[in-house]
Write a protein that holds these residues in place. Sequence first.
Motif, short mmCIF file in Angstrom:
data_model
loop_
_atom_site.label_atom_id
_atom_site.label_comp_id
_atom_site.label_asym_id
_atom_site.label_seq_id
_atom_site.Cartn_x
_atom_site.Cartn_y
_atom_site.Cartn_z
N ASN A 1 2.55 -2.03 -13.59
CA ASN A 1 2.65 -3.51 -13.82
C ASN A 1 3.09 -4.19 -12.30
O ASN A 1 2.45 -4.91 -11.92
CB ASN A 1 3.54 -4.03 -14.74
CG ASN A 1 3.13 -3.72 -16.47
OD1 ASN A 1 1.82 -3.35 -16.38
ND2 ASN A 1 3.78 -3.01 -17.26
N ALA A 2 4.13 -3.64 -11.64
CA ALA A 2 4.67 -4.09 -10.53
C ALA A 2 3.53 -3.76 -9.45
O ALA A 2 3.21 -4.52 -8.51
CB ALA A 2 6.10 -3.69 -10.10
N ASN B 1 -4.71 -1.07 -6.76
CA ASN B 1 -5.75 -0.72 -7.63
C ASN B 1 -5.02 0.42 -8.36
O ASN B 1 -5.13 1.56 -8.30
CB ASN B 1 -7.00 -0.40 -7.24
CG ASN B 1 -8.14 -0.27 -8.12
OD1 ASN B 1 -7.79 0.35 -9.29
ND2 ASN B 1 -9.33 -0.61 -7.68
N ASN C 1 6.02 2.13 -11.77
CA ASN C 1 5.83 0.97 -12.18
C ASN C 1 4.59 0.48 -12.14
O ASN C 1 4.24 -0.22 -11.20
CB ASN C 1 6.92 -0.12 -12.05
CG ASN C 1 6.78 -1.60 -12.98
OD1 ASN C 1 6.05 -1.84 -13.43
ND2 ASN C 1 8.33 -1.99 -13.08
N SER D 1 4.15 4.26 -6.44
CA SER D 1 4.37 2.97 -7.00
C SER D 1 3.71 2.89 -8.40
O SER D 1 4.21 2.33 -9.16
CB SER D 1 4.00 2.06 -5.83
OG SER D 1 4.65 2.07 -4.76
N GLU E 1 1.37 4.05 -2.59
CA GLU E 1 0.82 3.52 -3.48
C GLU E 1 0.76 4.06 -4.81
O GLU E 1 1.11 3.79 -5.97
CB GLU E 1 -0.64 2.93 -3.25
CG GLU E 1 -0.66 2.15 -2.44
CD GLU E 1 -2.28 1.53 -2.23
OE1 GLU E 1 -3.09 2.20 -2.81
OE2 GLU E 1 -2.44 0.64 -1.24
N GLN F 1 0.22 -3.26 -9.90
CA GLN F 1 -0.80 -4.22 -9.91
C GLN F 1 -0.38 -5.57 -9.64
O GLN F 1 -1.32 -6.15 -8.72
CB GLN F 1 -1.14 -4.20 -11.35
CG GLN F 1 -2.51 -4.92 -11.77
CD GLN F 1 -2.95 -4.78 -12.97
OE1 GLN F 1 -2.32 -4.22 -14.02
NE2 GLN F 1 -4.17 -5.15 -13.21
N TYR F 2 0.52 -6.04 -9.67
CA TYR F 2 1.20 -7.40 -9.25
C TYR F 2 0.99 -7.40 -7.57
O TYR F 2 0.63 -8.44 -7.07
CB TYR F 2 2.65 -7.79 -9.80
CG TYR F 2 3.04 -9.18 -9.44
CD1 TYR F 2 2.57 -10.32 -9.97
CD2 TYR F 2 3.97 -9.29 -8.27
CE1 TYR F 2 2.95 -11.67 -9.47
CE2 TYR F 2 4.27 -10.58 -7.99
CZ TYR F 2 3.89 -11.59 -8.64
OH TYR F 2 4.22 -12.91 -8.22
N ALA F 3 1.38 -6.34 -7.10
CA ALA F 3 1.52 -6.23 -5.63
C ALA F 3 0.00 -5.99 -5.08
O ALA F 3 0.07 -5.83 -3.68
CB ALA F 3 2.45 -5.09 -5.07
N GLY F 4 -0.95 -5.96 -5.94
CA GLY F 4 -2.29 -5.96 -5.29
C GLY F 4 -2.93 -4.68 -5.38
O GLY F 4 -3.85 -4.27 -4.69
#
Length: 358
Positions: free
Chosen positions: A230-231, A238, A228, A224, A221, A233-236
């Motif tokens: 934004n990606a 925090n 990116n 990640s 995490e 956050q899109y993947a859930g």
Amino acid sequence: MDKVNKIFVKDSALVPLVAIVLGLLLGAVVMLLGGYNPITAYISLVSKVFGSPYNMGETIREITPLIFTGLSVAFAFRTGLFNIGAEGQFMIGATGAAFIGIKLDLPWFIHAPLAVIVGAVLGGLWGGIAGYLKAKRGVNEVITTIMLNWIALFLSNYMVNTFLLQPGQQRSYMIHDSASLSVGWLSELFGNARMHWGTLIALLGAVVFYIVLWKMKQGYELRSVGYNPNAAQYAGMNVKRNIVKAMVIGGVFAGLAGVVETLGVFHYQVIAAASPGYGFDGVAVALLGGNHPVGVVLAAVLFGMLTYGSAGMSFGADVPPEIIRVVIASVIFFVASHGIVRWVLKPFLARRKKEEVA
């Protein structure tokens, strides 16, 4: 494809090595321009580092805090952050360890671990301030960490002057022996050099760095979010929590650097006019080490040898110690200027690729 990947790995490994060589060559040119003999200077440097067990031990002592601060900066880089505050985290960690080492009198198996933990936690919390401001307020961590360095310097001086100062001195009382990280038998083996358990802790820290980032879900995490946000956050994930977490972990590493210097080397803390510089050197160590724990350890070894060996250059070749900073700066320059290094390597790599692919 496997052959191409192997070539890429070799290329990546060659870049820092060639950067070191180019940095040393540029340092030699500077010495020549100053009227000094670079061959004599470099021989004197090596002789200083490996000339006696004491010098070897002191070189290891010089390397140890650089491993910690290098890991601190590299961890933040790996998570997309720029921790320029390892200097302040170093000082806060040192102050916390000194406070526990002086004010408490406990059995050694409680006292030393407690001092280490308190210093590490305080360093982490100091790094977490910049992480919180980044996550919650969007404040650039480069600005906050630089400002926090100065706050840490004056706060540490205030704590020493108010609570720990030995009368008539510009330093604190000595820490209790029960809080010391010194290793007597190892110091005797290295000619009474200031050897301590911090070196082992630093190497274990490099292992923890690797496990956390590449073998744990939390590390995935963190990386990640760095690659990116934004990606992520899109993947859930925090994102804000991971930003704070990354800066806290980086602060723990830098805080430990201050801890081992206080508990293992000096056994007291001074009222400093300026920061010690290990945090800023950690930036260079992280860059040269490619932000990888193994690379950081190797880069710290190089920087520690150059720093400690500079005294040999001064006595053996009459070269001012400042010249070694030119050599280090040259290495950093070439590491950062990958284009120049790859241009130097281009003919060799082009021929190598043709041979490997064929």
